[in-house]
Design a protein around this motif. Structure first.
Motif, mmCIF file in Angstrom:
data_model
loop_
_atom_site.group_PDB
_atom_site.id
_atom_site.type_symbol
_atom_site.label_atom_id
_atom_site.label_comp_id
_atom_site.label_asym_id
_atom_site.label_seq_id
_atom_site.Cartn_x
_atom_site.Cartn_y
_atom_site.Cartn_z
ATOM 1 N N MET A 69 -14.093 34.280 3.235
ATOM 2 C CA MET A 69 -14.851 35.213 2.405
ATOM 3 C C MET A 69 -14.185 35.311 1.039
ATOM 4 S SD MET A 69 -15.752 39.227 3.141
ATOM 5 C CE MET A 69 -14.081 39.577 3.602
ATOM 6 N N HIS A 70 -15.011 35.335 0.004
ATOM 7 C CA HIS A 70 -14.530 35.455 -1.370
ATOM 8 C C HIS A 70 -15.134 36.703 -1.993
ATOM 9 C CE1 HIS A 70 -15.035 34.592 -5.754
ATOM 10 N NE2 HIS A 70 -13.754 34.357 -5.622
ATOM 11 N N ILE A 71 -14.270 37.526 -2.598
ATOM 12 C CA ILE A 71 -14.708 38.718 -3.327
ATOM 13 C C ILE A 71 -14.290 38.511 -4.784
ATOM 14 C CG2 ILE A 71 -14.507 41.216 -3.584
ATOM 15 C CD1 ILE A 71 -13.766 41.294 -0.593
ATOM 16 N N SER A 78 -17.475 42.796 -8.388
ATOM 17 C CA SER A 78 -16.505 43.135 -7.340
ATOM 18 C C SER A 78 -17.127 43.868 -6.156
ATOM 19 C CB SER A 78 -15.359 43.965 -7.929
ATOM 20 O OG SER A 78 -15.843 45.210 -8.396
ATOM 21 N N HIS A 79 -18.397 44.207 -6.250
ATOM 22 C CA HIS A 79 -19.106 44.843 -5.132
ATOM 23 C C HIS A 79 -19.773 43.804 -4.228
ATOM 24 C CE1 HIS A 79 -22.317 43.940 -7.926
ATOM 25 N NE2 HIS A 79 -23.209 44.212 -6.978
ATOM 26 N N THR A 80 -19.544 42.525 -4.515
ATOM 27 C CA THR A 80 -20.182 41.452 -3.746
ATOM 28 C C THR A 80 -19.141 40.616 -3.014
ATOM 29 O OG1 THR A 80 -20.097 39.775 -5.497
ATOM 30 C CG2 THR A 80 -21.999 41.271 -5.501
ATOM 31 N N ALA A 81 -19.612 39.912 -2.009
ATOM 32 C CA ALA A 81 -18.790 38.929 -1.314
ATOM 33 C C ALA A 81 -19.690 37.757 -0.961
ATOM 34 C CB ALA A 81 -18.182 39.516 -0.040
ATOM 35 N N LEU A 107 -15.470 44.790 7.724
ATOM 36 C CA LEU A 107 -14.510 44.797 6.619
ATOM 37 C C LEU A 107 -15.197 45.151 5.305
ATOM 38 C CD1 LEU A 107 -12.366 41.631 7.411
ATOM 39 C CD2 LEU A 107 -11.537 43.987 7.326
ATOM 40 N N CYS A 108 -16.327 44.497 5.045
ATOM 41 C CA CYS A 108 -17.047 44.723 3.789
ATOM 42 C C CYS A 108 -17.561 46.148 3.677
ATOM 43 C CB CYS A 108 -18.213 43.735 3.667
ATOM 44 S SG CYS A 108 -17.686 42.039 3.349
ATOM 45 N N LEU A 112 -13.610 47.346 2.157
ATOM 46 C CA LEU A 112 -13.446 46.569 0.928
ATOM 47 C C LEU A 112 -14.404 46.955 -0.205
ATOM 48 C CD1 LEU A 112 -12.939 43.067 2.582
ATOM 49 C CD2 LEU A 112 -11.174 44.653 1.763
ATOM 50 N N ARG A 113 -15.196 48.007 -0.048
ATOM 51 C CA ARG A 113 -16.143 48.442 -1.074
ATOM 52 C C ARG A 113 -17.164 47.360 -1.430
ATOM 53 N NH1 ARG A 113 -14.537 49.099 -5.895
ATOM 54 N NH2 ARG A 113 -12.637 47.904 -5.725
ATOM 55 N N VAL A 114 -17.521 46.527 -0.501
ATOM 56 C CA VAL A 114 -18.515 45.485 -0.747
ATOM 57 C C VAL A 114 -19.885 46.019 -0.356
ATOM 58 C CG1 VAL A 114 -19.315 43.203 -0.027
ATOM 59 C CG2 VAL A 114 -16.888 43.576 -0.492
#
Length: 165
Positions: A69-71, A78-81, A107-108, A112-114
């Motif tokens: 996963m990449h954020i 930064s709200h995306t993954a 997690l998201c 992680l604020r995703v």
């Protein structure tokens, strides 16, 4: 049925992850190129860049699935993954992909604020599309000629899941 254990990928997992990405079925459904080197996977997994997380799925101690996963660090994204996932075909239809996706989504959503998770998937990968839909991913568009596979350009769907609420 054996228990699926999801955990963070460790340096000791590099050889097992490398093996997954040598399997013809995995190469066919990802953007990987045949014959990846172990050295490439060592560099890709360690040290892990701060904008990435990597999970592995294990059954009886054997790595049978991988999710990277990449954020993006850029403030406006930064709200995306985005992520890539693969499962050893010998362990298909056993819930491995679902277990990896469930852990990533937790997690998201909770750590992680995703708010938005994105992916691309070849349009002919029906099993993957079905599991993504099960987790709330929706097709947002089609990329024509997205990736080269076995000498032909294959279309891909852009899919995304927005956090509920």
């Amino acid at each position: 049925m054996c228990e699926i254990v999801i955990r963070h990928a460790e340096k000791t997992d590099v050889a097992a992850v490398h093996h997954l990405f040598t399997l013809p079925e995995v190469i066919r459904n990802t953007l990987q190129v045949p014959h990846p080197s172990l050295h490439m996977w060592e560099e890709r997994m360690h040290p892990l860049p701060s904008d990435q997380r990597q999970l592995v799925a294990c059954i009886d101690g054997r790595v049978v699935g991988h999710l990277a996963m990449h954020i993006p660090p850029r403030p406006r994204r930064s709200h995306t993954a985005s992520f890539g996932i693969c499962v050893d075909p010998a362990f298909g239809n056993r819930g491995v992909a679902s277990a990896l996706l469930s852990e990533m989504i937790d997690l998201c959503d909770n750590w992680l604020r995703v708010e938005r998770i994105e992916l691309t998937v070849f349009v002919d990968n029906a099993p993957a599309i079905a599991v993504y839909r099960k987790f709330g991913f929706e097709i947002e568009g089609t990329a024509k000629g997205y990736g080269l596979r076995e000498g032909e350009y294959i279309d891909a769907y852009y899919m995304a899941r927005l956090k509920a609420g």
